[in-house]
Design a protein around this motif. Structure first.
Motif, PDB file in Angstrom:
ATOM      1  N   ARG A 102     -10.232 -59.966 -26.282  1.00  0.00           N
ATOM      2  CA  ARG A 102      -9.755 -60.744 -27.429  1.00  0.00           C
ATOM      3  C   ARG A 102      -9.723 -59.872 -28.686  1.00  0.00           C
ATOM      4  N   GLY A 103      -9.464 -58.588 -28.492  1.00  0.00           N
ATOM      5  CA  GLY A 103      -9.444 -57.635 -29.599  1.00  0.00           C
ATOM      6  C   GLY A 103      -8.046 -57.403 -30.126  1.00  0.00           C
ATOM      7  N   VAL A 104      -7.946 -57.242 -31.449  1.00  0.00           N
ATOM      8  CA  VAL A 104      -6.690 -56.957 -32.128  1.00  0.00           C
ATOM      9  C   VAL A 104      -6.833 -55.594 -32.811  1.00  0.00           C
ATOM     10  N   PRO A 105      -5.939 -54.653 -32.548  1.00  0.00           N
ATOM     11  CA  PRO A 105      -6.113 -53.279 -33.051  1.00  0.00           C
ATOM     12  C   PRO A 105      -5.571 -53.056 -34.452  1.00  0.00           C
ATOM     13  N   GLY A 106      -6.018 -53.826 -35.418  1.00  0.00           N
ATOM     14  CA  GLY A 106      -5.578 -53.598 -36.788  1.00  0.00           C
ATOM     15  C   GLY A 106      -5.427 -54.898 -37.550  1.00  0.00           C
ATOM     16  N   ALA A 107      -5.327 -54.777 -38.877  1.00  0.00           N
ATOM     17  CA  ALA A 107      -5.167 -55.951 -39.730  1.00  0.00           C
ATOM     18  C   ALA A 107      -4.445 -55.558 -41.006  1.00  0.00           C
ATOM     19  N   THR A 108      -3.661 -56.490 -41.531  1.00  0.00           N
ATOM     20  CA  THR A 108      -2.986 -56.317 -42.807  1.00  0.00           C
ATOM     21  C   THR A 108      -3.746 -57.033 -43.911  1.00  0.00           C
ATOM     22  N   VAL A 109      -4.381 -58.152 -43.576  1.00  0.00           N
ATOM     23  CA  VAL A 109      -5.170 -58.947 -44.514  1.00  0.00           C
ATOM     24  C   VAL A 109      -6.494 -59.312 -43.848  1.00  0.00           C
ATOM     25  N   ILE A 110      -7.604 -59.199 -44.585  1.00  0.00           N
ATOM     26  CA  ILE A 110      -8.910 -59.636 -44.103  1.00  0.00           C
ATOM     27  C   ILE A 110      -9.556 -60.494 -45.181  1.00  0.00           C
ATOM     28  N   LEU A 173      -1.052 -62.539 -51.547  1.00  0.00           N
ATOM     29  CA  LEU A 173      -1.102 -61.622 -50.409  1.00  0.00           C
ATOM     30  C   LEU A 173       0.329 -61.165 -50.147  1.00  0.00           C
ATOM     31  N   GLU A 174       0.788 -60.260 -50.996  1.00  0.00           N
ATOM     32  CA  GLU A 174       2.203 -59.894 -51.002  1.00  0.00           C
ATOM     33  C   GLU A 174       2.648 -59.230 -49.704  1.00  0.00           C
ATOM     34  N   ALA A 175       1.754 -58.532 -49.042  1.00  0.00           N
ATOM     35  CA  ALA A 175       2.134 -57.812 -47.824  1.00  0.00           C
ATOM     36  C   ALA A 175       2.575 -58.746 -46.709  1.00  0.00           C
ATOM     37  N   VAL A 176       2.131 -60.010 -46.758  1.00  0.00           N
ATOM     38  CA  VAL A 176       2.525 -60.969 -45.717  1.00  0.00           C
ATOM     39  C   VAL A 176       3.285 -62.155 -46.307  1.00  0.00           C
ATOM     40  N   GLY A 177       3.612 -62.081 -47.604  1.00  0.00           N
ATOM     41  CA  GLY A 177       4.410 -63.128 -48.228  1.00  0.00           C
ATOM     42  C   GLY A 177       3.703 -64.454 -48.375  1.00  0.00           C
ATOM     43  N   VAL A 178       2.389 -64.428 -48.648  1.00  0.00           N
ATOM     44  CA  VAL A 178       1.600 -65.658 -48.754  1.00  0.00           C
ATOM     45  C   VAL A 178       0.910 -65.713 -50.111  1.00  0.00           C
ATOM     46  N   GLU A 179       0.971 -66.879 -50.758  1.00  0.00           N
ATOM     47  CA  GLU A 179       0.226 -67.135 -51.994  1.00  0.00           C
ATOM     48  C   GLU A 179      -0.686 -68.337 -51.781  1.00  0.00           C
TER      49      GLU A 179
END
Length: 276
Positions: A102-110, A173-179
């Motif tokens: 259940r591992g994800v190799p990276g993240a843009t937002v934490i 969170l501009e990198a994913v287009g979320v406010e």
């Protein structure tokens, strides 16, 4: 603080065996050869905020887009480290979790929801390792006792620190287009969302935390430095941490401490490398 399971160094293979033997719902993180047992469940406020952040972000990510949001049951791989952030967003080809780990190799937002038992860990060793993630663009620390979010945004010149307080403040969170407006984030905690909590915002960082982060950044922390840090107001502590994060300690203490303390800094008998 999170509980370290053992003092001796173990490798990733041993860590995976411990994970396989862990009880249901138990989360084990791995950092610098150390296994750390994280608190499962947490307070009602912590759980409510985690679910709320997950839901709001999921609703606002572009449908069919390259990004997905995950909660604390999913594992984030940061180099050789392994973490279970409260909420994180991953984008791109590696967004699908590994079926076994259940591992994800990276993240843009934490996003980490702060707890008294984990705050120092989240702000310190964990945040420093998160910065090694090449795709990470936003890191946020979400208070559960006040309507307050601290955010770090990656920019060309380094990391920019932002303190958001009150229901009308907006986390972008501009990198994913979320406010996210804080009022809607904290809607699950009505007293905070309505602004009924009229206590002043707590210090985002203490002088001791500034010293700890500076030491991990490679800056020497002497008794004289600790005495100067003790004079910092909350805003100055936040500015010092932002400078440490953005500059990685380059420039020494002269680049970290406010100008009003420079005369005393330069007058110290310490090695000049401490002064910048």
């Amino acid at each position: 603080m999170p509980l370290a399971l053992r003092d001796a160094f173990i490798d990733l293979e041993q860590y995976e065996r411990l994970c396989a033997a862990a009880g249901e719902g138990e989360r084990l993180e791995y950092l610098d050869g150390e296994v750390v047992r994280m608190m499962v469940g947490g307070s009602t406020a912590h759980h409510a905020l985690t679910r709320r952040l997950d839901g709001l972000i999921a609703d606002r990510l572009a449908p069919g887009g390259p990004c997905a949001v995950f909660r604390e049951t999913m594992r984030l791989e940061a180099g050789t480290a392994r973490f279970y952030p409260d909420v994180f967003v991953a984008c791109g080809a590696g967004v699908a979790p590994d079926a076994e780990t259940r591992g994800v190799p990276g993240a843009t937002v934490i996003l980490e929801v702060l707890s008294p038992s984990t705050e120092r860990y989240d702000r310190g060793r964990k945040w420093l390792r998160y910065q090694s993630l090449p795709d990470l663009r936003h890191f946020a620390l979400v208070a559960q006792d006040q309507c307050r979010i601290e955010a770090f945004h990656r920019q060309a010149a380094g990391w920019h620190y932002e303190l958001l307080v009150g229901p009308d403040a907006v986390l972008r969170l501009e990198a994913v287009g979320v406010e996210l407006r804080l009022g809607e984030v904290y809607a699950v905690l009505p007293a905070l969302a309505a602004g009924a909590d009229d206590r002043p915002a707590q210090a985002a960082f203490t002088p001791a935390q500034v010293a700890s982060i500076a030491a991990m950044r490679g800056l020497p922390v002497s008794g004289e430095i600790e005495a100067l840090l003790a004079e910092l107001e909350p805003d100055a502590c936040a500015a010092a941490v932002a400078a440490l994060v953005a500059g990685d300690g380059v420039g020494g203490w002269a680049a970290i401490l406010p100008e009003r303390l420079h005369a005393r800094l330069n007058a110290r008998p310490d090695d000049a490398s401490e002064r910048g």
